[in-house]
Structures are given as C-alpha cells and as structure tokens.
Design a protein around this motif. Structure first.
Motif, PDB file in Angstrom:
ATOM      1  N   UNK A  84      22.551  65.849   4.167  1.00 55.45           N
ATOM      2  CA  UNK A  84      21.234  66.042   4.780  1.00 55.45           C
ATOM      3  C   UNK A  84      21.339  66.001   6.301  1.00 55.45           C
ATOM      4  N   UNK A  85      22.194  65.094   6.818  1.00 51.35           N
ATOM      5  CA  UNK A  85      22.389  65.003   8.272  1.00 51.35           C
ATOM      6  C   UNK A  85      23.030  66.265   8.823  1.00 51.35           C
ATOM      7  N   UNK A  86      23.983  66.820   8.080  1.00 53.19           N
ATOM      8  CA  UNK A  86      24.643  68.054   8.525  1.00 53.19           C
ATOM      9  C   UNK A  86      23.667  69.226   8.525  1.00 53.19           C
ATOM     10  N   UNK A  87      22.810  69.276   7.509  1.00 53.98           N
ATOM     11  CA  UNK A  87      21.809  70.339   7.466  1.00 53.98           C
ATOM     12  C   UNK A  87      20.840  70.208   8.637  1.00 53.98           C
ATOM     13  N   UNK A  88      20.494  68.972   8.967  1.00 50.97           N
ATOM     14  CA  UNK A  88      19.606  68.734  10.104  1.00 50.97           C
ATOM     15  C   UNK A  88      20.287  69.109  11.414  1.00 50.97           C
ATOM     16  N   UNK A  89      21.584  68.826  11.511  1.00 48.31           N
ATOM     17  CA  UNK A  89      22.312  69.148  12.741  1.00 48.31           C
ATOM     18  C   UNK A  89      22.380  70.659  12.958  1.00 48.31           C
ATOM     19  N   UNK A  90      22.599  71.390  11.875  1.00 47.01           N
ATOM     20  CA  UNK A  90      22.644  72.848  11.983  1.00 47.01           C
ATOM     21  C   UNK A  90      21.336  73.366  12.568  1.00 47.01           C
ATOM     22  N   UNK A  91      20.254  72.705  12.225  1.00 45.57           N
ATOM     23  CA  UNK A  91      18.943  73.120  12.712  1.00 45.57           C
ATOM     24  C   UNK A  91      18.467  72.218  13.849  1.00 45.57           C
ATOM     25  N   UNK A  92      19.441  71.718  14.645  1.00 48.68           N
ATOM     26  CA  UNK A  92      19.126  70.676  15.618  1.00 48.68           C
ATOM     27  C   UNK A  92      18.181  71.122  16.722  1.00 48.68           C
ATOM     28  N   UNK A  93      18.117  72.410  16.977  1.00 52.81           N
ATOM     29  CA  UNK A  93      17.237  72.858  18.054  1.00 52.81           C
ATOM     30  C   UNK A  93      15.767  72.636  17.713  1.00 52.81           C
ATOM     31  N   UNK A  94      15.481  72.403  16.426  1.00 59.67           N
ATOM     32  CA  UNK A  94      14.105  72.131  16.026  1.00 59.67           C
ATOM     33  C   UNK A  94      13.835  70.639  15.857  1.00 59.67           C
ATOM     34  N   UNK A  95      14.812  69.797  16.200  1.00 56.14           N
ATOM     35  CA  UNK A  95      14.580  68.359  16.112  1.00 56.14           C
ATOM     36  C   UNK A  95      13.505  67.952  17.113  1.00 56.14           C
ATOM     37  N   UNK A  96      12.644  67.019  16.732  1.00 49.90           N
ATOM     38  CA  UNK A  96      11.609  66.570  17.672  1.00 49.90           C
ATOM     39  C   UNK A  96      12.177  66.086  19.001  1.00 49.90           C
ATOM     40  N   UNK A  97      13.296  65.370  18.974  1.00 47.78           N
ATOM     41  CA  UNK A  97      13.838  64.837  20.224  1.00 47.78           C
ATOM     42  C   UNK A  97      14.362  65.953  21.124  1.00 47.78           C
ATOM     43  N   UNK A  98      14.914  67.014  20.520  1.00 48.82           N
ATOM     44  CA  UNK A  98      15.392  68.154  21.300  1.00 48.82           C
ATOM     45  C   UNK A  98      14.203  68.920  21.883  1.00 48.82           C
ATOM     46  N   UNK A  99      13.167  69.089  21.052  1.00 46.08           N
ATOM     47  CA  UNK A  99      11.975  69.778  21.522  1.00 46.08           C
ATOM     48  C   UNK A  99      11.306  68.995  22.648  1.00 46.08           C
ATOM     49  N   UNK A 100      11.313  67.663  22.521  1.00 45.19           N
ATOM     50  CA  UNK A 100      10.729  66.841  23.578  1.00 45.19           C
ATOM     51  C   UNK A 100      11.493  67.015  24.882  1.00 45.19           C
ATOM     52  N   UNK A 101      12.822  67.002  24.805  1.00 40.21           N
ATOM     53  CA  UNK A 101      13.606  67.180  26.023  1.00 40.21           C
ATOM     54  C   UNK A 101      13.283  68.518  26.687  1.00 40.21           C
ATOM     55  N   UNK A 102      13.201  69.576  25.875  1.00 37.64           N
ATOM     56  CA  UNK A 102      12.889  70.889  26.436  1.00 37.64           C
ATOM     57  C   UNK A 102      11.533  70.911  27.117  1.00 37.64           C
ATOM     58  N   UNK A 103      10.540  70.281  26.466  1.00 33.81           N
ATOM     59  CA  UNK A 103       9.189  70.280  27.026  1.00 33.81           C
ATOM     60  C   UNK A 103       9.119  69.457  28.308  1.00 33.81           C
ATOM     61  N   UNK A 104       9.778  68.289  28.309  1.00 32.72           N
ATOM     62  CA  UNK A 104       9.762  67.440  29.508  1.00 32.72           C
ATOM     63  C   UNK A 104      10.510  68.123  30.652  1.00 32.72           C
ATOM     64  N   UNK A 105      11.650  68.741  30.336  1.00 35.72           N
ATOM     65  CA  UNK A 105      12.416  69.436  31.375  1.00 35.72           C
ATOM     66  C   UNK A 105      11.573  70.531  32.030  1.00 35.72           C
ATOM     67  N   UNK A 106      10.863  71.283  31.203  1.00 29.72           N
ATOM     68  CA  UNK A 106      10.024  72.347  31.763  1.00 29.72           C
ATOM     69  C   UNK A 106       8.880  71.759  32.594  1.00 29.72           C
ATOM     70  N   UNK A 107       8.334  70.623  32.139  1.00 28.75           N
ATOM     71  CA  UNK A 107       7.281  69.967  32.922  1.00 28.75           C
ATOM     72  C   UNK A 107       7.807  69.491  34.273  1.00 28.75           C
ATOM     73  N   UNK A 108       9.105  69.188  34.319  1.00 30.60           N
ATOM     74  CA  UNK A 108       9.751  68.792  35.577  1.00 30.60           C
ATOM     75  C   UNK A 108      10.280  70.003  36.339  1.00 30.60           C
ATOM     76  N   UNK A 109       9.991  71.188  35.799  1.00 31.36           N
ATOM     77  CA  UNK A 109      10.326  72.460  36.438  1.00 31.36           C
ATOM     78  C   UNK A 109      11.833  72.723  36.526  1.00 31.36           C
ATOM     79  N   UNK A 110      12.535  72.345  35.467  1.00 27.98           N
ATOM     80  CA  UNK A 110      13.938  72.735  35.320  1.00 27.98           C
ATOM     81  C   UNK A 110      14.143  73.285  33.914  1.00 27.98           C
TER      82      UNK A 110
END
Length: 274
Positions: free
Chosen positions: A174-200
């Motif tokens: 299950x962890x490997x399946x989640x890793x394959x789809x890691x770009x949709x993990x909440x923590x990854x999505x949060x990083x992307x959203x915060x980075x964009x809010x910080x304008x990077x």
C-alpha cells in the motif's frame, strides 16, 4: 538552576498570569526541540549521513556542499563527458535538488512520526502500528532503505516491519502504491500551494517569478518549514501554535508578504492540518 527548573519556573509564572495559550506554545516548542534532539542524536550515533544539517541557518552552506559533491561526481562520470555545459549544469542542479528533497522528506517524516508517538496520546497498540506504517512509508521508493529503517527501529516503539508476514507485506504494498502516486499526497500538494503563495515554483516544471537565487532558496526553505509545522502540529487545538510557528518562520527567513498572502498561507496549513 538547571534548565528543567528554569522551565518549571517559566511555566509557573505563565500559569499564574493566566496565559494558557503562551504555556501551550512554550510546551509545543519544547516538545519539538526534544524530537529534533532525539532525531539528530540517533543519526549521529548510527553514522547516517544526510544532505542537510540540524540548523536551518546553515542550509545554504549544506546545499552548496551537496552541489559540489555532485559536481565532482558528474565530472568523474565518462557518460557525461560529451554533454554541453548547459546540459551538465541542469543535470547537477536536478541531482542536487532530488537528493536534498529526498533527505528532507524522510527526515520530516521521521520527525513527525516521533512527535506523534511521544506527544499525541497514542495507545501502545497505536504506537506499534505507527512504527510499522512509518517503516513501510520509508521503505517505499527509497534506493537505500536500510539507513532509514535502522533509524526508525531505534526511535519508534514496537516490532519492526516484517515483510515475511502478510499484514506487514500488505502495508508495504500500500505504501509503494501511495509513493507511485506521491504527487497527489496531501503533504506534497501543501508544499506546492505554499511555495506558490511564497511566489516560488515547487519544482522545475513551473517558471520562477523574478527573485535572486538567494531569495528563491530562502522562500523554498520557508515553504518546507511551514509544511513541517503543519504536519507536526495537526488538529484544531494546535491552530494557535501552528500559526505562531508559521509567523516565526516567515520572520526567520525575512519573507516580505502582504497580510492577504500571510492569511492564504495560514489557511492552507489549517486545511491540511485538520
């Protein structure tokens, strides 16, 4: 007076003043420091080398050291000898960011697991399950899982992941399946959203706004630290501590933002941490 006695005196003073929120913030800060100390002590005792050090103030130097190591590695590789200078620089930059991000991700995950074990009121059974799940997550997608598994086994309570048992094997799958789809993990999505809010840009696929290289790195590190705070201080009861820590991060990295931009970042962290 010992540090423990001094802390007790501070708590007593704060309680007498009726400032419960400040007491909670102080306690959360001490808990986080205890987790960081335990994590870095274990890394040193086990001889595990990672790209970044324990002090965020030294991240620029840590990143540059990693870049130089990879530069030397690429220079010695015959397969890269025919590359143009531009392609070579892109390879070095990509490899540096990849290795740095992976170490940062796993250290953050380990810290979050240790914090949950120590300070969120888990039962013994839940602690044991936490360890197995954390080890399965660390194993998935990692080229050298042994260095992380031994760290998890040192710091987390319970039996280690045993891939000869069907239940533990199912956790890994299950962890490997989640890793394959890691770009949709909440923590990854949060990083992307915060980075964009910080304008990077959260990755190389998106254009950067006009910043100096130093500014880009500073804002990126701020985004990572904010994600870590949201991950470690989850839940509505932790909202004041979470906000205070985020304000401290923005101040530490001297990121100039409008009130609306700060509100957006706080809202993103709160939505993740629910």
């Amino acid at each position: 007076m010992t540090s423990a006695e001094q802390f007790d005196d501070e708590l007593t003073t704060l309680l007498n003043e009726g400032d419960a929120s400040e007491v909670a913030a102080r306690q959360a800060e001490c808990d986080t420091q205890a987790v960081e100390e335990a994590l870095w002590t274990a890394l040193e005792q086990l001889g595990i080398v990672v790209s970044l050090g324990r002090d965020p103030a030294g991240y620029d130097d840590d990143f540059e050291n990693l870049y130089q190591k990879i530069l030397e590695r690429v220079a010695m590789s015959p397969s890269d000898s025919q590359d143009t200078e531009e392609i070579r620089e892109r390879k070095i930059a990509l490899a540096t960011h990849t290795e740095w991000d992976e170490d940062w991700r796993l250290l953050n995950a380990m810290g979050a697991a240790l914090y949950r074990q120590q300070y969120t009121g888990l039962t013994q059974s839940e602690k044991h399950q936490l360890k197995k799940q954390a080890m399965a997550d660390a194993y998935a997608g990692e080229s050298e899982p042994s260095r992380w598994l031994v760290l998890y086994d040192r710091l987390l309570e319970g039996d280690p992941l045993n891939l000869e048992t069907p239940a533990d094997l199912a956790l890994l799958e299950a962890a490997e399946a989640e890793f394959v789809n890691h770009t949709n993990r909440p923590i990854i999505l949060l990083f992307g959203a915060v980075a964009r809010a910080l304008r990077v840009s959260p990755d190389s696929s998106e254009p950067l706004l006009v910043h100096t290289a130093e500014d880009v790195e500073s804002r990126t590190f701020a985004a990572r630290d904010i994600v870590e705070v949201a991950h470690q201080h989850a839940g509505d009861t932790q909202r004041p501590n979470r906000h205070e820590a985020i304000y401290a991060i923005l101040g530490e990295y001297e990121v100039p933002l409008t009130p609306d931009e700060i509100t957006t970042i706080l809202q993103l962290a709160d939505a993740y941490a629910k």
